[in-house]
Write an enzyme that holds these catalytic residues in place. Sequence first.
Site, mmCIF file in Angstrom:
data_model
loop_
_atom_site.group_PDB
_atom_site.id
_atom_site.type_symbol
_atom_site.label_atom_id
_atom_site.label_comp_id
_atom_site.label_asym_id
_atom_site.label_seq_id
_atom_site.Cartn_x
_atom_site.Cartn_y
_atom_site.Cartn_z
ATOM 1 N N CYS A 278 0.848 -1.203 0.000
ATOM 2 C CA CYS A 278 0.000 0.000 0.000
ATOM 3 C C CYS A 278 0.879 1.246 0.000
ATOM 4 O O CYS A 278 0.640 2.203 -0.740
ATOM 5 C CB CYS A 278 -0.905 0.037 1.238
ATOM 6 S SG CYS A 278 -2.002 -1.384 1.383
ATOM 7 N N CYS B 151 17.139 -20.943 34.142
ATOM 8 C CA CYS B 151 17.520 -19.973 35.194
ATOM 9 C C CYS B 151 18.668 -19.102 34.699
ATOM 10 O O CYS B 151 18.676 -17.884 34.879
ATOM 11 C CB CYS B 151 17.966 -20.685 36.462
ATOM 12 S SG CYS B 151 16.717 -21.767 37.170
ATOM 13 N N ASP C 143 67.007 19.887 45.175
ATOM 14 C CA ASP C 143 66.290 20.961 44.493
ATOM 15 C C ASP C 143 65.896 21.941 45.598
ATOM 16 O O ASP C 143 65.709 21.533 46.739
ATOM 17 C CB ASP C 143 65.046 20.369 43.814
ATOM 18 C CG ASP C 143 64.266 21.406 43.032
ATOM 19 O OD1 ASP C 143 64.928 22.213 42.359
ATOM 20 O OD2 ASP C 143 63.037 21.414 43.108
ATOM 21 N N GLU D 293 44.230 41.571 47.725
ATOM 22 C CA GLU D 293 44.958 40.421 47.174
ATOM 23 C C GLU D 293 44.086 39.162 47.090
ATOM 24 O O GLU D 293 44.503 38.160 46.538
ATOM 25 C CB GLU D 293 46.205 40.119 48.023
ATOM 26 C CG GLU D 293 47.357 41.062 47.780
ATOM 27 C CD GLU D 293 47.974 40.917 46.402
ATOM 28 O OE1 GLU D 293 47.435 40.186 45.566
ATOM 29 O OE2 GLU D 293 49.007 41.563 46.161
ATOM 30 N N ASP E 65 61.309 18.477 38.297
ATOM 31 C CA ASP E 65 62.631 17.835 38.289
ATOM 32 C C ASP E 65 62.538 16.346 37.983
ATOM 33 O O ASP E 65 63.487 15.614 38.203
ATOM 34 C CB ASP E 65 63.356 18.067 39.629
ATOM 35 C CG ASP E 65 62.404 17.982 40.802
ATOM 36 O OD1 ASP E 65 61.388 17.287 40.657
ATOM 37 O OD2 ASP E 65 62.673 18.603 41.837
#
Length: 1501
Positions: free
Chosen positions: A293, A580, A1046, A1083, A1306
């Site tokens: 159709c 199950c 460091d 600040e 570092d």
Amino acid sequence: MSPSKTRNLQTFFIGVEGMTCNSCVQTIEQHIGKMNGIHNINVSLEDKNAAIIYDSKLQTPATLQEAIYDMGFDATLPDSNPQPVLPDTIFLTIPTQSALTSKQISSTLLKNKGIIDVKMSSDQKTAVVTFISSIINGKQIIQMVPGVDLNISAPEVTPGTCEDSSWSQASSIVLRLKVEGMTCHSCTSTIEGKIGKLQGIQRIKVSLDNQEAVVVYHPHLIAAEEIKHQIEVAGFTASVKKQPRPLKLSTVDLERLKNTQTKGSETALKENSNVNDTKTIVFRIDGMHCSSCVLNIQSTVSALPSVTSIVVSLEKKTAIINYKPNLISIDVLRKAIEAVSPERFKVSLPDEYENVALFPMLASPLKSAHTALKDASQPLTQFVVINIEGMTCNSCVQSIEGVISQKAGVKSIRVSLSNRNGTIEYDPLQTCPEDLRSSIEDMGFDASLSELPVAIAQPSPEVQLESQKNEPASKVSPTHLARQETKTISKCYVQVTGMTCASCVANIERNLRREDGIHSILVALMAGKAEVRYNPAVIHPSAIAELIRELGFGATVMENCGEGDGILELVVRGMTCASCVHKIESTLMKTNGVLYCSVALATNKAHIKYDPEIIGPRDVIQVIKDLGFTTSLVKKDRSASHLDHKQEIRQWKRSFVVSLVFCIPVMGLMIYMMVMDSQLSDAHTHHNMSSEEMEALHSSMVLEYQLLPGLSVMNFLSFLLCVPVQMFGGWHFYIQAYKALKHKTANMDVLIVLATSIAFVYSFVILLVAMAEKAKVNPVTFFDTPPMLFVFISLGRWLEHVAKGKTSEALARLISLQATEATIVTLGPDNVLLSEEQVDVELVQRGDIVKVIPGGKFPVDGRVIEGHSMVDESLITGEAMPVTKKPGNTVIAGSINQNGSLLISATHVGADTTLSQIVKLVEEAQTSKAPIQQFADKLSGYFVPSIVAVSVVTLFAWIIIGFVDFEIVEKYFLGYNKSISAAEVIIRFAFQASITVLCIACPCSLGLATPTAVMVGTGVGAQNGILIKGGEPLEMAHKVKVVVFDKTGTITHGTPEVMQVKFLVESNELPHNKMLAIVGTAESNSEHPLGVAITKYCKKELDSETLGTCTDFQVVPGCGISCKVTNIEALLYRKNKMVEENNIKNVTLVKIEENTDESVQPALIIDAERPTTMNSQKYSVLIGNREWMNRNGLLVKNEVDKAMMEHERRGRTAVLAAIDGMLCGLIAIADTVKPEAELAVCTLKSMGLEVVLMTGDNSKTARSIASQVGITKVFAEVLPSHKVAKVKQLQDEGKRVAMVGDGINDSPALAMANVGIAIGTGTDVAIEAADVVLIRDDLMDVVASIDLSRKTVKRIRINFVFALIYNLIGVPIAAGVFLPIGLVLQPWMGSAAMAASSVSVVLSSLLLKMYQKPSSEKLEFRARGQMRHKSPSEISVHIGIDETGRGSPKLSLMDRIINYSRASINSLFSDKRSVNSIVLNEPDKHSLLVGDFGEDDDTAL
């Protein structure tokens, strides 16, 4: 010619000498032109050269040069390389009535020079010709094939639109794009599919071989730039090869064009509207039963000349028709549908579709407003989600996307393998969801529609207005849009490096949440990972990684991370059959968020994969419970039982007991025989008995009684007792020895099996021979050897495993810290507790609220949301003092809650927790090998074969010695009696010596020397907060000669602090509190470390968490800030009230001194009396350096300048503050030295190590810090990238270097150093570059780690001594070398010595457990008198990468300033503790103290 050759086209000029006339030219051209791969050759007699276009795959310049040589001419190659030739492409339309077939056309064209390739379209109507434009042009190509037309055939159109199509053809433009990144034909179809669907694109052809795309498009509908952009969006790189050029038009086209224009203009004049406007109408059609159709209606109605398109839907019972209202009316359309066979359809107009917005489908050529046109012509699109089952891999995804994207009306498609669905954007005028679903099913997949399509309209502004008036509100429901929104959220993982503490995490999370398109972010410090949920339409993962990189961290997008995040193993009870299983699997697979599920009936187990973002383990368990099954987690072994060696201890204990039960009777028999033998020899000596008498006496003894001829009671009993020991006691050894020999290796077990088997077999054979000969004298057997050997060996192994269990106690203790259960609570509004339940810790999901009671362990990492408590984290961080926890603080899994109940929100669960990461790290460390151990392993490899060789040599040596000189054997052989033949005595003695050699040699102790010590060492380290990653760094640390520190964050705290505030104004003019309140407020908007330090200081001084309001905030990089501050009155009022209350309290206690705050008090009281509701005063604030003040017209007095310079000399940053144009304060800020730094440096020096300070900061600051901690050698102004070179430089001097840093900027230097030590990492123990990770931020742990290394290596050496002494001394004794001095060993003595060697080595390692970290008090006492601040003259400062020092002539002043600023910025800014989001082009504000350049000697905020 194949298309692959088009990419290899090259051209070059070759010099040709020796040509005299045109005949030479023709000869060369003909000869070379015929060669394979030559497309064109042009020889010039005047220029004496030839221009050749050739295929570089078939020819090279050298072969062409040789070909010209062969013809008798000289040829010289040019200096320059051959240039690539880019071919052109044209489209030819082949008329349907053409006399030639497509193959004939193709072959005709390919015969011509310059044509490289001809491709035919699938419908055989278009030919794409690739040619070299320098040889041939389009016109010539058209002339070669009669009937073809240089034109782009338009898509098939219905009658009535021919004029429009002719216009569209006439205005088309060809665009050639170079496309990079295509790898296969799937890429080409992706581009063709994506670009082909764009509005205004007529045709696109993508060539994989040429890596190019040829696009024909309407310039008034789409721009070239947009096409390029769309290709790039698809993931390829595109660039325009040639500027777009209009198609050359044939005369016919021009005619058409002229006609259209005149027609169009006439109509325009008549109607002032667009003739070709189309409208869309939706009809409701009742009476359709099936697809036929639908087809009938579509075919009949689409044949009408006034209908441009029709889409009929059987499900919705609708037909959407696009038609021309000037040619047909709605009523005629309705009747046309009703007339379709079988004429039973009922057609009506649905109410909601009465007024559908108009969509102009194609514009008149006269309309010039291109942009409006472009907007208006975007059709209505809808989205549909189709569930697709049966996809297995990405290839399925690609094939679905490839096929569906080619379908008419499909705008875009995205198929998700994990979600098992596809989201399709389509044009409802051209296709419908049902068509799309069936198309997917046709490809062999199961497809189902999941929801209604969502319409997304993209009309022009005018249309929008109209639709707002007319369209019903229900068109797009908000729920659909919300669903659409959630569907677009994606998730990605980013690997983040350089995070050191919780503030880094907060920094990343805070900054990324502000970004558009990011929905949520969760950062795991330990795993170095960020999980980001984002909107892919707004932002993509690489941009997210870039945002993190901009914050100063390393970030890379992790591919396919998070897969396998959620894997659940469950035990399911109550299943009876396969149905199950199916029930559980099918239900789970339908559950949103479950990716995979497999249930096994036989084992009752379920294996489930899920997406933790959507669903959690508890939800999955609940789903299964709802189905009526009981389920529980598969219990994981959390007891660390693999570490305590319980199984081995049990096994060896059993082995020892079995051997002992049989060994005791054997030993009894042996001792009895030895006693009897000695009595006999005494009798022989004292009573002068003859040999015959002795033999008779000997045989009359009970044990010597012969049961059978040659078989005495003694030998029979010994045999009976020996067999079970050999079988059961030695079972394990035989298996292990067999496995070793099978793999062509020899181990300890091989020696033991050899010794016992030889003794047993030898004795058994001797016995059989004696029985066969019916010997009168009983032979001497070795049946007593195996039981005694096995007793001592199993005893040794048992003790060894008991000791080994102790070595891994530290790790077992860490693992046992993990909680097993958690209390999950449900909170209502206002955090009211609604319910709580106990669950397994593995069921805790991210985001759960977990309650931890006093004395309880934290089950997961999380954030406190309610409650206050003290928490003991000593077992994880080694920090003895309990830590306070309040809302907002993070907690670590495994730590113990002490006094208050806490509610925490889980942030990291399962394997992501800090504790899990530490356990993983320590486990890896304990399994890694130290280099010294590899030597031991190698030694053990040669050990066994050499011992067997020594044993064989011993055997033959004693047999030879015995036969040569029997007296030696007779003299030293215990229990010798005359009743035995000499030969038997010699052989027995030789066997005894060789078996003893096999017994005493033990490679085990060698193999145990290192691993046991490493295990105990790393375990003790972990308990003390020192994580050593394996044996190598542990061994290497004791060889270190230089320790490089460091500065920022290692020697110093890494966060600037206010050291001093100098008030430059009398307090009656400006009260000090008021100045602090103003400066702190100003600040508070700054994200700069110095600004943060000032705000923190002011809040602390004012004892307030909140400050005033800051507006008009401006930052000038390198100078300072300016802003306006208001609303500080309330703050001061509060402060003053507190001061007054304190004063009243103090008055009642003591008499206040007269001068107490005399000047401050009245001013404060005046402020205090001011009501808070008054309109507040506005202050203008400037904070910055000298230059900033000068710029703003403020004079810096000499004494202030001197004070600043004094601070700067001491390595501080001096900042000036001005309020309302008056200079009122000098603030000195510095990064303070850690209190224990000086003691740590002094202790390291006393240990004989050289200590060096390396920093990116300027020399003044570096010198100041070095003098405070007592370091004399400093490398200053070293860029992070140069730190590696510095470490290498020290290593090149022959020194072993330990680098101590915070693991941020570092990391490369940490990796380069012999031992990298990352300090103060807190919970981030996963720093890659470091060999040693110190959890606490305490420099004394550096001393402890080196000290622990030295102690461990010392212990390893002692172990080797133990191991080698047994072997080096024991083997010669066993072999009988020391026989002359009376040293003789029985085999059982050898095995006892062997067992003792293994046990002693392990016990020696266990002594390391008593290791105590050197306490600060002891070290301070020892270092008294040595610790003092160094004077600047004692410190040698080396600047930059080279050793030349400050006066390097190569750098100008400006260069040096830039270098200094860069160095300082790197040293400070890459320190994540103080970074928030910093503009990296600012000069350093922390300690940028440049040289001695007067005014430039300044710093800024």
